[in-house]
Write a protein that holds these residues in place. Structure first.
Motif, PDB file in Angstrom:
ATOM      1  N   GLU A  93      36.276  48.901  38.959  1.00 29.45           N
ATOM      2  CA  GLU A  93      36.208  47.751  38.056  1.00 29.45           C
ATOM      3  C   GLU A  93      35.077  46.839  38.536  1.00 29.45           C
ATOM      4  OE1 GLU A  93      38.836  43.742  37.036  1.00 29.45           O
ATOM      5  OE2 GLU A  93      39.864  45.605  37.610  1.00 29.45           O
ATOM      6  N   ARG A  94      34.269  46.350  37.607  1.00 31.73           N
ATOM      7  CA  ARG A  94      33.131  45.511  37.950  1.00 31.73           C
ATOM      8  C   ARG A  94      33.393  44.057  37.552  1.00 31.73           C
ATOM      9  NH1 ARG A  94      28.296  48.310  38.895  1.00 31.73           N
ATOM     10  NH2 ARG A  94      28.509  50.563  38.704  1.00 31.73           N
ATOM     11  N   VAL A  95      33.151  43.161  38.495  1.00 32.43           N
ATOM     12  CA  VAL A  95      33.313  41.731  38.257  1.00 32.43           C
ATOM     13  C   VAL A  95      31.952  41.073  38.455  1.00 32.43           C
ATOM     14  CG1 VAL A  95      34.548  39.639  38.880  1.00 32.43           C
ATOM     15  CG2 VAL A  95      35.674  41.869  39.135  1.00 32.43           C
ATOM     16  N   THR A  96      31.322  40.663  37.357  1.00 28.99           N
ATOM     17  CA  THR A  96      29.998  40.054  37.391  1.00 28.99           C
ATOM     18  C   THR A  96      30.123  38.562  37.121  1.00 28.99           C
ATOM     19  OG1 THR A  96      28.973  42.099  36.613  1.00 28.99           O
ATOM     20  CG2 THR A  96      27.680  40.080  36.421  1.00 28.99           C
ATOM     21  N   THR A  97      29.546  37.753  38.007  1.00 26.74           N
ATOM     22  CA  THR A  97      29.651  36.297  37.916  1.00 26.74           C
ATOM     23  C   THR A  97      28.269  35.672  37.813  1.00 26.74           C
ATOM     24  OG1 THR A  97      31.674  36.322  39.248  1.00 26.74           O
ATOM     25  CG2 THR A  97      30.541  34.206  39.013  1.00 26.74           C
TER      26      THR A  97
END
Length: 405
Positions: free
Chosen positions: A332-336
């Motif tokens: 899962e990718r979490v881009t901020t």
């Protein structure tokens, strides 16, 4: 803890600890912690004993007699061992160094739980079973964890003059975690004072045997450059792999970058030096990976059970249908995206930090065997959908300097 300087350019260190714990408490009455059960049922007007010496219902319900006689108990034993050994080599003092370390953690846990038969009386000569002999039991848990990790990190900080600051970090790490759990339970305690498995006559025995083994590995790098103490640029990246995913989907790349501008260091801001200590604006974007799922979600697992019906005079073994294997199970990718500013004034007595962020979760992991109905019935676990959050984070603090003579 020990540190040994082998040479002028090499140092070895070790940090080791061992902790052992034994804890015994009265057992849970009605499957509640003892003290909580007293809060629920231990009203002051209730008495634990009848005039003829028999137990009251409330004396049994609250666990008073379990506590007084010591027949029912939960005994926990655990030990934790942690050791870490590192080696640091300074190839060029204050410029180029390499550090490697190896850590090992071992935890051993055992829990024995005993619930003996008990009776209460609402009237003289009228005893009633609260816990029948066939419902009494002894159970034992054993949980073991073995974890090790290894890291190698190189740091390069060349001397480029007072107007340039460069810091380069690169490394590699690997981790492995092995967890085992075993539980056994037998019913029918014959002698309260001897809760031995051999002195039980129950036939409804149960056990649980579980093992988990997973590993993660990755390489990482970061470059930080500051020009004239006010223009800051940083670029970082990770390349990680996890055994929790199918072989073709175990690895993923996670980059990040940030920039900053310390406006307070600009020559045209000299007029504010008497009260402004720091004023910086910054922006960054980065992606992190999430692999927080069970170790064997990508496998077709089946459970073996005994049938509740008799076939040819006996219960037979059977297996459940295998879980559907997800085809798209991966990181899962979490881009901020983050924009913020910081300032400190009055000799850093008053500080402010504010951020506005937008966080996008893509390939969201659904860890259960079935997705919620909103995603569609019957779909297997895996990566689905997107999630976006936006928000502000603001902090304001005041620190005063107190001089004590």
């Amino acid at each position: 803890k020990v540190s040994i300087k082998l040479t002028d350019w090499a140092t070895i260190d070790n940090n080791t600890s061992f902790f052992k714990d034994n804890y015994t408490q009265p057992f849970y009455a009605h499957n509640m912690p003892f003290l909580r059960n007293i809060e629920h049922r231990g009203q002051p007007m209730f008495v634990p004993e009848n005039p003829d010496g028999s137990h009251t219902r409330w004396g049994e319900d609250t666990g008073y007699w379990r506590f007084k006689d010591g027949d029912d108990f939960q005994k926990e034993e655990s030990s934790n061992f942690v050791t870490s050994t590192g080696l640091q080599i300074d190839f060029i003092k204050d410029v180029l160094k390499l550090r490697g370390d190896f850590s090992y953690k071992a935890r051993r846990y055992q829990c024995d739980r005993v619930r003996t038969p008990s009776k209460y009386s609402m009237a003289p000569g009228q005893e009633t079973d609260l816990i029948k002999q066939e419902d009494s039991y002894k159970s034992r848990w054993r949980n073991n964890t073995d974890y090790w990790s290894a890291n190698i990190v190189a740091t390069w900080t060349p001397k480029l003059g007072e107007n340039h600051d460069l810091n380069v970090v690169a490394g590699w790490n690997v981790e492995n975690n092995v967890y085992t759990r075993f539980r056994v339970q037998r019913k029918g305690i014959l002698y309260d004072s001897l809760p031995s498995y051999e002195l039980m006559d129950g036939v409804d025995d149960s056990f649980d045997d579980y093992n988990s083994d997973y590993a993660i590995a990755g390489a990482f790098a970061r470059v930080n450059y500051t020009l004239l103490r006010r223009y800051i640029v940083e670029i970082a990246a990770r390349y990680d792999g996890s055994s929790k995913f199918p072989s073709k989907q175990q690895w993923a790349f996670f980059p990040s970058a940030s920039i900053g501008w310390r406006i307070s260091e600009e020559p045209w801001m000299k007029w504010s030096k008497t009260w402004l200590d720091n004023f910086k604006v910054r922006a960054n974007v980065g992606t992190l990976g999430n692999a927080n799922i069970g170790a064997y979600r990508f496998l077709e697992t089946m459970r073996v059970n005994k049938s509740g019906m008799l076939f040819d005079g006996k219960k037979v073994s059977y297996t459940s249908l295998p879980r559907v294997v997800p085809e798209n199970l991966t990181w899962e990718r979490v881009t901020t995206y983050d924009f913020g500013l910081d300032w400190d004034i009055l000799k850093s007595r008053l500080s402010f930090s504010g951020d506005y962020y937008v966080r996008n979760n893509t390939d969201v992991i659904i860890g259960g065997p079935q997705l919620p109905a909103v995603f569609g019935a019957g779909m297997p676990a895996g990566n689905y959908g997107k999630l976006q959050t936006k928000g502000w984070e603001v902090s304001l603090s005041w620190r005063d300097h107190i001089k004590i003579d």
